[in-house]
Scaffold this motif. Structure first.
Motif, PDB file in Angstrom:
ATOM      1  N   ASP A   3       0.824  -1.205   0.000  1.00  0.00           N
ATOM      2  CA  ASP A   3       0.000   0.000   0.000  1.00  0.00           C
ATOM      3  C   ASP A   3       0.859   1.256   0.000  1.00  0.00           C
ATOM      4  N   GLN A   4       1.934   1.229   0.757  1.00  0.00           N
ATOM      5  CA  GLN A   4       2.828   2.384   0.808  1.00  0.00           C
ATOM      6  C   GLN A   4       3.490   2.613  -0.549  1.00  0.00           C
ATOM      7  N   GLU A   6       2.271   1.794  -3.455  1.00  0.00           N
ATOM      8  CA  GLU A   6       1.233   2.305  -4.356  1.00  0.00           C
ATOM      9  C   GLU A   6       0.956   3.778  -4.088  1.00  0.00           C
ATOM     10  N   GLN A   7       0.886   4.151  -2.835  1.00  0.00           N
ATOM     11  CA  GLN A   7       0.670   5.560  -2.479  1.00  0.00           C
ATOM     12  C   GLN A   7       1.822   6.423  -2.995  1.00  0.00           C
ATOM     13  N   ASP A   8       3.041   5.915  -2.899  1.00  0.00           N
ATOM     14  CA  ASP A   8       4.202   6.651  -3.397  1.00  0.00           C
ATOM     15  C   ASP A   8       4.141   6.826  -4.909  1.00  0.00           C
ATOM     16  N   ARG A  11       1.543   9.452  -5.600  1.00  0.00           N
ATOM     17  CA  ARG A  11       2.064  10.762  -5.198  1.00  0.00           C
ATOM     18  C   ARG A  11       3.039  11.308  -6.240  1.00  0.00           C
ATOM     19  N   TRP A  32      -4.550  14.105  -7.806  1.00  0.00           N
ATOM     20  CA  TRP A  32      -4.471  12.780  -7.184  1.00  0.00           C
ATOM     21  C   TRP A  32      -5.327  11.784  -7.978  1.00  0.00           C
TER      22      TRP A  32
END
Length: 78
Positions: A3-4, A6-8, A11, A32
Motif C-alpha cells: 500500500d505504501q 502504491e501511495q508513493d 504521489r 491525485w
C-alpha cells in the motif's frame, strides 16, 4: 508495504501532472485522481506499455503529457 509503494507511485505521478500544469493551487484532489486514473490505465494496458524510457517515462505517461499539452494549447494551437 504494498500500500505504501502504491501511495508513493500515485504521489509521484500526481506531482508530475501538477508540475506540468504550472503548479496550480487548490487542485490537489484533481491531480491525485488523475494520477490514479493514469496508473490504472498503464496497468490495464499490460506490461509492454509499462516499459519506461531512459528518463523513466512510460508510454502512458507520455500520452498523458501529450493530452495535457494539447488541452493547454487550445483551439489556436498556441
Amino acid at each position: 508495504m504494498e500500500d505504501q509503494k502504491e501511495q508513493d507511485r500515485i504521489r509521484r505521478r500526481a506531482y508530475e501532472l501538477w508540475e506540468r500544469e504550472g503548479s496550480p493551487d487548490g487542485r490537489a484532489e484533481e491531480f491525485w485522481q488523475r494520477a490514479i486514473e493514469s496508473l490504472d490505465t498503464e496497468s490495464s494496458q499490460g506490461t509492454g506499455s509499462q516499459q519506461a524510457d531512459a528518463n523513466g517515462t512510460s508510454d502512458a505517461a507520455r500520452s498523458e503529457r501529450e493530452r495535457i499539452s494539447e488541452e493547454s494549447e487550445g483551439p489556436t494551437g498556441k
